[in-house]
Design an enzyme around this catalytic site. Structure first.
Site, PDB file in Angstrom:
ATOM      1  N   HIS A  11       0.847  -1.196   0.000  1.00 31.13           N
ATOM      2  CA  HIS A  11       0.000   0.000   0.000  1.00 31.13           C
ATOM      3  C   HIS A  11       0.883   1.247   0.000  1.00 31.13           C
ATOM      4  O   HIS A  11       1.258   1.759   1.061  1.00 31.13           O
ATOM      5  CB  HIS A  11      -0.898  -0.048   1.254  1.00 31.13           C
ATOM      6  CG  HIS A  11      -1.937   1.018   1.323  1.00 31.13           C
ATOM      7  ND1 HIS A  11      -3.278   0.744   1.562  1.00 31.13           N
ATOM      8  CD2 HIS A  11      -1.865   2.369   1.224  1.00 31.13           C
ATOM      9  CE1 HIS A  11      -3.956   1.867   1.604  1.00 31.13           C
ATOM     10  NE2 HIS A  11      -3.122   2.872   1.402  1.00 31.13           N
ATOM     11  N   GLU A 192     -10.465   4.090   7.621  1.00 30.75           N
ATOM     12  CA  GLU A 192      -9.373   5.020   7.919  1.00 30.75           C
ATOM     13  C   GLU A 192      -9.984   6.326   8.433  1.00 30.75           C
ATOM     14  O   GLU A 192      -9.864   6.661   9.596  1.00 30.75           O
ATOM     15  CB  GLU A 192      -8.530   5.284   6.655  1.00 30.75           C
ATOM     16  CG  GLU A 192      -7.394   6.274   6.887  1.00 30.75           C
ATOM     17  CD  GLU A 192      -6.803   6.849   5.587  1.00 30.75           C
ATOM     18  OE1 GLU A 192      -7.471   6.854   4.544  1.00 30.75           O
ATOM     19  OE2 GLU A 192      -5.652   7.344   5.663  1.00 30.75           O
ATOM     20  N   ASP A 270       2.073   3.940   2.915  1.00 28.95           N
ATOM     21  CA  ASP A 270       0.990   4.810   2.401  1.00 28.95           C
ATOM     22  C   ASP A 270       1.529   5.952   1.515  1.00 28.95           C
ATOM     23  O   ASP A 270       1.487   5.833   0.294  1.00 28.95           O
ATOM     24  CB  ASP A 270       0.137   5.335   3.556  1.00 28.95           C
ATOM     25  CG  ASP A 270      -1.287   5.663   3.156  1.00 28.95           C
ATOM     26  OD1 ASP A 270      -1.661   5.426   1.993  1.00 28.95           O
ATOM     27  OD2 ASP A 270      -2.056   6.152   4.021  1.00 28.95           O
TER      28      ASP A 270
END
Ligand code: ADE
Ligand code: ZN
Length: 323
Positions: A11, A192, A270
């Site tokens: 990710h 999230e 991320d």
């Protein structure tokens, strides 16, 4: 201690992996001003909405095939130096088009950088096309249709990023149906910025094998049990969650709680320079917080490789590197 551990991340948004230094270099190339979102060697933002402005500002300075080759190579060589052997990058054709680049030039540029990094370090990489949720269901469906044509052999998955509080998951189910029917791996950002309902909706309407973040599922114990029972893998990004103030410090982060509940957890960075992170720092942070030894940390890498959107022969080679 974690330096020798082989790492993988599932990710990472490629535009979000551009360091302020590299973005300044691009700004000089194009005569652009970055003072609205970079100060010194840091991005400037204070909440998710401002983060997206900084993210889009940086993305707008990658305008050619060569720019994207440079970005992918720089990111991958950086994490290979931390002993990463595999990465999946989120790629956003909407960002490329906004910067004046065709999707095919975007994918070819990224693939060039991926090949260069593989030649210099051995690192493997695959691309996941993402639709951007706050651009609306039509745009996300267009991204899925593009992904379904399998525009590049290194594109193996489809996902959705962007503002999770925009619209309902069900609005985007059609896009995921298109991508799933094309045989692509499926992941979706959920849990999230929004809570357990968003994760439950993602499971019900999208049926992903992986969820980006998913950490806020911990606000509902039954949902955590469901994620564990269904074997859905979470792409957990602790540094991102702390920077975006989901949790006050790592001791309050649910990564270890999820692991102990039997959820398949993995580690990712991320948008690393936005969060003062890197995949190496993510491994180090959880090791410091919960005392994982090298075998446990390698276990997270194994889970990532088992959940990777990759062909079986390459998966076997990568898993073999963990022995
Ligand atoms: N795009 C880039 N980073 C993101 C994040 N952390 N959440 C949602 N969309 C994103
Ligand atoms: Zn993300």
């Amino acid at each position: 201690m974690t330096g020798n551990v082989k790492k993988a991340e599932l990710h990472c948004h490629i535009e979000g992996a551009a360091s302020p230094e590299l973005v300044r270099q691009q700004a000089r190339k194009y005569g652009a001003d970055v003072s609205g979102f970079i100060s010194g060697d840091s991005y400037i933002w204070s909440d998710f909405t401002e983060f997206l402005v900084a993210y889009d500002g940086a993305a707008a300075l990658f305008r050619s095939q060569d720019d994207y080759a440079l970005l992918a190579r720089t990111y991958l060589e950086g994490i290979a130096a931390e002993n990463a052997i595999y990465s999946e990058i989120f790629v956003s054709p909407d960002h490329a088009v906004a910067a004046g680049l065709s999707p095919s030039a975007y994918f070819d540029g990224l693939a060039e950088g991926i090949a260069q990094a593989k030649a210099s370090t051995g690192i493997e990489c695959r691309m996941i096309i993402v639709g951007i949720r706050h651009l609306g269901a039509e745009k996300v469906e267009a991204a899925a249709r593009l992904a379904s044509t399998r525009p590049h052999p290194l594109i193996t998955g489809f996902g959705m990023a962007g503002e999770e509080r925009f619209g309902k998951v069900a609005d985007f189910a059609g896009a995921f149906d298109i991508a799933r029917d094309a045989g692509l791996g499926i992941t979706i950002h959920a849990g999230e910025l929004a809570g357990p309902d968003s994760v439950r909706d993602a499971l019900d309407h999208v049926r992903p094998s992986r969820i980006g973040h998913g950490v806020r599922a911990t606000e509902d114990e039954a949902l955590v049990r469901r994620i564990a029972d269904e074997g859905v893998v979470l792409e957990v990004c602790p540094g991102s969650n702390l920077a975006l103030k989901l949790y006050p410090d790592i001791s309050r982060h649910p990564f270890d709680r999820l692991r102990r509940a039997g959820v398949k957890v993995t580690l990712s960075s991320d948008d690393p320079p936005h969060f003062a992170s890197s995949i190496g720092r993510e491994y180090q942070m959880v090791a410091d917080a919960w005392g994982y030894d090298a075998a446990e940390l390698t276990g997270f890498t194994r889970t990532s490789l088992e959940a990777a959107f990759i062909d079986e022969p390459t998966r076997a080679i990568l898993l073999g590197q963990l022995d």
